[in-house]
Write a protein that holds these residues in place. Structure first.
Motif, PDB file in Angstrom:
ATOM      1  N   ILE A   6      -3.450 -55.991   6.381  1.00 31.34           N
ATOM      2  CA  ILE A   6      -4.405 -56.244   5.297  1.00 31.34           C
ATOM      3  C   ILE A   6      -5.044 -54.920   4.893  1.00 31.34           C
ATOM      4  O   ILE A   6      -5.678 -54.243   5.723  1.00 31.34           O
ATOM      5  CB  ILE A   6      -5.500 -57.240   5.715  1.00 31.34           C
ATOM      6  N   LYS A   8      -8.001 -53.468   3.084  1.00 30.68           N
ATOM      7  CA  LYS A   8      -9.304 -54.032   2.717  1.00 30.68           C
ATOM      8  C   LYS A   8     -10.189 -52.990   2.041  1.00 30.68           C
ATOM      9  O   LYS A   8     -10.215 -51.821   2.451  1.00 30.68           O
ATOM     10  CB  LYS A   8     -10.027 -54.579   3.962  1.00 30.68           C
ATOM     11  N   ASP A  22      -8.518 -57.171  -1.744  1.00 28.76           N
ATOM     12  CA  ASP A  22      -7.730 -56.897  -0.555  1.00 28.76           C
ATOM     13  C   ASP A  22      -6.277 -57.262  -0.840  1.00 28.76           C
ATOM     14  O   ASP A  22      -5.988 -58.066  -1.741  1.00 28.76           O
ATOM     15  CB  ASP A  22      -8.230 -57.716   0.630  1.00 28.76           C
ATOM     16  N   LEU A  24      -2.774 -58.537   1.212  1.00 27.59           N
ATOM     17  CA  LEU A  24      -2.167 -59.011   2.452  1.00 27.59           C
ATOM     18  C   LEU A  24      -0.662 -58.821   2.382  1.00 27.59           C
ATOM     19  O   LEU A  24      -0.004 -59.293   1.457  1.00 27.59           O
ATOM     20  CB  LEU A  24      -2.495 -60.482   2.677  1.00 27.59           C
ATOM     21  N   VAL A  43      -5.761 -54.480  10.181  1.00 28.60           N
ATOM     22  CA  VAL A  43      -6.659 -54.254   9.049  1.00 28.60           C
ATOM     23  C   VAL A  43      -6.801 -52.752   8.814  1.00 28.60           C
ATOM     24  O   VAL A  43      -7.103 -51.996   9.743  1.00 28.60           O
ATOM     25  CB  VAL A  43      -8.028 -54.892   9.297  1.00 28.60           C
TER      26      VAL A  43
END
Length: 466
Positions: A6, A8, A22, A24, A43
């Motif tokens: 991810i 972010k 964000d 994914l 992340v």
């Protein structure tokens, strides 16, 4: 077990604008976009950065034999440099070999297979439009090679005559696909070169003198007429001259399916570089030659108006020592081309976005979304679910000083030595793999894949209007 990542806190840039989102990634594919995405996975905080779709460079020449030598970058060094600069897919030019398109394709595939760090496709250059080569164009389309290049210059080597160009154009009416042209009048240039050498004019600056703007304008107009007769679209590569732009603009105003690209060096460098003291101007010899500031203004305007749809690199690198020097006593023997694959994104950001000549969304379109659509890369060029996870984390506050001392190209100079760019890629993902991050190349040779391309917007049949 699948791998999830991810990104972010970043701002996703698309052709439609910018939005905080964000991203994914699961394995090699974009799964979702949204604010505050949660879930299992690695992340990566990209706060303060922009997230761009991986750039597509649809005009490169890696391991290309020409003018008695071979371009300095192979598919390993060239694709490393591309990745560092934010490019995640290249479309290279495979050359007809021993009269055969299929042989040429297999040769170029073999060159790339165990070396490429990022994904790659091929255009096929048709230098002898024989009956057998014309038949093989259907095989190329079946193999996912759906674009064909014809040279209208380089008499005695690559140049095709009008009849050959017309045959190639007509054949795409049967197979689908797009014809690209290198638009310069090779006969006129050949005569100009002979005249210059007979007068003892051998310096690098004569490269531009013998290839005046009118030779590009005439060939561009002629290619458009031939394509119109064939009822097929045509794509003009590396447009450099204002008068050639006008030929394209007039055709498009009449609704004809005429498209074109320019290159980062035509937007940022001028013919003055060819007249540097001594032999230093040889570093800037490319075809068509560099032009003037007026031409640059017209090119930038044509990009804004979408009369030119793509900005590429035409990366065709030769070392100054040992390669460009082949023409020290004869400008016509200087290998034509510049090393540019690594710096397209930061240069366009610096000289386009920061000067107000383009927006970030326009940059994304010109370097990623439009070439992916034009050349049938159906999973590239967008940040959207289902697309390949080719992503660039771009830091607009980063500072990059361009130098041959620290670039990744296998060439001993850069035409942009000591230029400073504000904004640079900090992380680059190719199909979900981090291939560049924290200033280091993270990929391995051979991880890049050959990408089969569709015919995109150019299926078989008559195409007479945009």
């Amino acid at each position: 077990m699948s791998t999830r990542t991810i990104l972010k806190g970043g701002v996703v840039v698309s052709t439609d604008g910018q939005a905080r989102s964000d991203v994914l990634i699961e394995d090699d594919t974009i799964i979702a976009l949204g604010t505050d995405l949660d879930g299992d996975g690695h992340v990566v905080d990209v706060t303060g950065c922009q997230i761009l779709p991986g750039l597509v460079d649809s005009h490169t020449h890696l391991e290309m034999p020409t003018m008695g030598t071979v371009t300095a970058d192979d598919f390993a060094s060239g694709t490393i440099a591309a990745a560092v600069g934010g490019t995640t897919t290249v479309i290279d030019f495979a050359m007809q070999t021993d009269g055969s398109l299929l042989t040429g394709l297999e040769t170029w595939k073999a060159n790339a297979r165990d070396k490429a760090h990022i994904d790659y496709g091929f255009h096929m250059a048709v230098t002898d439009a024989s009956e057998s080569a014309i038949k093989e164009m259907a095989d190329m389309v079946d193999e996912g090679v759906t674009s064909f290049k014809v040279f209208m210059a380089f008499k005695g080597s690559f140049m095709a005559d009008d009849q050959q160009l017309l045959r190639v154009l007509r054949r795409t009416g049967e197979t689908g696909g797009l014809v690209q042209v290198h638009a310069e009048n090779g006969d006129a240039i050949d005569l100009n070169i002979s005249d210059a050498l007979s007068r003892g004019q051998t310096a690098p600056g004569m490269h531009a003198t013998t290839r005046p703007e009118s030779t590009e304008q005439e060939a561009t107009g002629r290619a458009i007429h031939l394509a119109t007769w064939a009822k097929r679209p045509v794509f003009v590569v590396h447009v450099s001259a204002a008068s050639a732009v006008r030929e394209i603009q007039e055709a498009r105003m009449n609704g004809l399916p005429v498209f074109g690209e320019t290159c980062v060096h035509y937007l940022t460098l001028t013919e003055d570089e060819l007249h540097r003291p001594g032999f230093d101007g040889a570093k800037y010899v490319c075809s068509p030659p560099l032009r003037h500031e007026h031409d640059q203004d017209v090119l930038w305007s044509a990009l804004r108006q979408q009369d030119l749809q793509i900005v590429t690199t035409d990366h065709c690198p030769f070392n100054f020592c040992g390669q460009k020097e082949l023409g020290r006593d004869d400008f016509s023997k200087i290998p034509n081309g510049l090393p540019t694959i690594e710096h397209r994104l930061p240069l366009l950001h610096e000289h386009g976005v920061r000067t107000g000549r383009m927006t970030m969304s326009e940059l994304v379109n010109l370097t990623s979304t439009a070439p992916a659509k034009m050349f049938g890369l159906d999973r590239k060029g967008r940040i959207a679910p289902g697309y390949d996870a080719d992503l660039v984390v771009f830091d607009p506050s980063a500072t990059l000083e361009i130098s041959a001392a620290n670039h990744h190209m296998a060439v001993d100079y850069t035409p942009f030595e000591s230029w400073t760019c504000h904004g640079a890629p900090t992380m680059v993902y190719s199909r979900g793999d981090l291939v560049y991050g924290d200033g280091e190349v993270r990929s391995t040779p051979g991880r890049g894949r050959f990408v089969r391309r569709s015919t995109g917007p150019f299926p078989a049949g008559d195409i007479t209007r945009i």
